[in-house]
Design a protein around this motif. Sequence first.
Motif, short mmCIF file in Angstrom:
data_model
loop_
_atom_site.label_atom_id
_atom_site.label_comp_id
_atom_site.label_asym_id
_atom_site.label_seq_id
_atom_site.Cartn_x
_atom_site.Cartn_y
_atom_site.Cartn_z
N VAL A 1 -0.53 -13.64 -5.23
CA VAL A 1 -0.37 -12.21 -5.00
C VAL A 1 1.09 -11.97 -4.64
O VAL A 1 1.63 -12.63 -3.75
N GLN A 2 1.73 -11.06 -5.36
CA GLN A 2 3.12 -10.71 -5.10
C GLN A 2 3.19 -9.21 -4.82
O GLN A 2 2.69 -8.40 -5.61
N VAL A 3 3.82 -8.86 -3.70
CA VAL A 3 3.89 -7.47 -3.28
C VAL A 3 5.32 -7.12 -2.89
O VAL A 3 5.97 -7.88 -2.17
N GLU B 1 -7.56 -6.03 -5.88
CA GLU B 1 -6.31 -5.30 -5.73
C GLU B 1 -6.46 -4.15 -4.73
O GLU B 1 -5.62 -3.95 -3.87
N HIS C 1 5.61 -2.45 -5.85
CA HIS C 1 5.19 -3.32 -6.96
C HIS C 1 4.09 -4.25 -6.45
O HIS C 1 4.16 -4.75 -5.34
N PHE C 2 3.08 -4.46 -7.29
CA PHE C 2 1.96 -5.30 -6.91
C PHE C 2 1.51 -6.09 -8.13
O PHE C 2 1.30 -5.53 -9.20
N THR C 3 1.37 -7.41 -7.97
CA THR C 3 0.93 -8.27 -9.06
C THR C 3 -0.04 -9.31 -8.53
O THR C 3 0.17 -9.88 -7.47
N LYS D 1 -4.37 -3.95 -1.24
CA LYS D 1 -3.50 -2.79 -1.01
C LYS D 1 -3.92 -2.02 0.24
O LYS D 1 -3.07 -1.59 1.02
N TYR E 1 7.22 -3.87 -1.09
CA TYR E 1 6.88 -2.65 -0.35
C TYR E 1 8.12 -2.11 0.36
O TYR E 1 9.11 -2.81 0.56
N ILE F 1 3.69 0.81 -1.29
CA ILE F 1 3.76 -0.39 -2.11
C ILE F 1 4.50 -0.01 -3.39
O ILE F 1 4.09 0.91 -4.10
N GLU G 1 9.57 -8.18 0.16
CA GLU G 1 8.62 -8.86 -0.72
C GLU G 1 7.80 -9.85 0.08
O GLU G 1 8.30 -10.48 1.01
#
Length: 120
Positions: A99-101, A67, A85-87, A71, A103, A83, A112
């Motif tokens: 990986v889902q981002v 992560e 949201h980050f998953t 990032k 920003y 950023i 996204e």
Amino acid sequence: MIVRELDINHDWTFGRGKANYLTGSAAIRQCIKTKLFSLKNNWFLNKDDGIAWFNYLEKNPDTIQLEREIKTAILSVEGVNEIIHFTILLDSITRIFLVQVTYNDKYNNLNEVEYYVDSH
């Protein structure tokens, strides 16, 4: 920022003149995707660029370090403000990541990006 648009195979596009280039939020989004596609030690001019994906596809990967690395790569892209949201979704049996981002960019657009990683 102006970048040449990539096609679905991640190759440069040609034949449409200025329409083959991206600007604004679309250019930033493509630069983020390119960062995520980049493998560490793969480009001879900058061996530190990219992400060491294969190190994380082993059993019990250090997802906290992954992560951090992702990032850092995203935030290094010109025009990324933050950023939101980050998953990381990890299937530990098949060793596949999603990986889902989300920003915010310098144009105040919320964007996204998703990146799918497997060992194949």
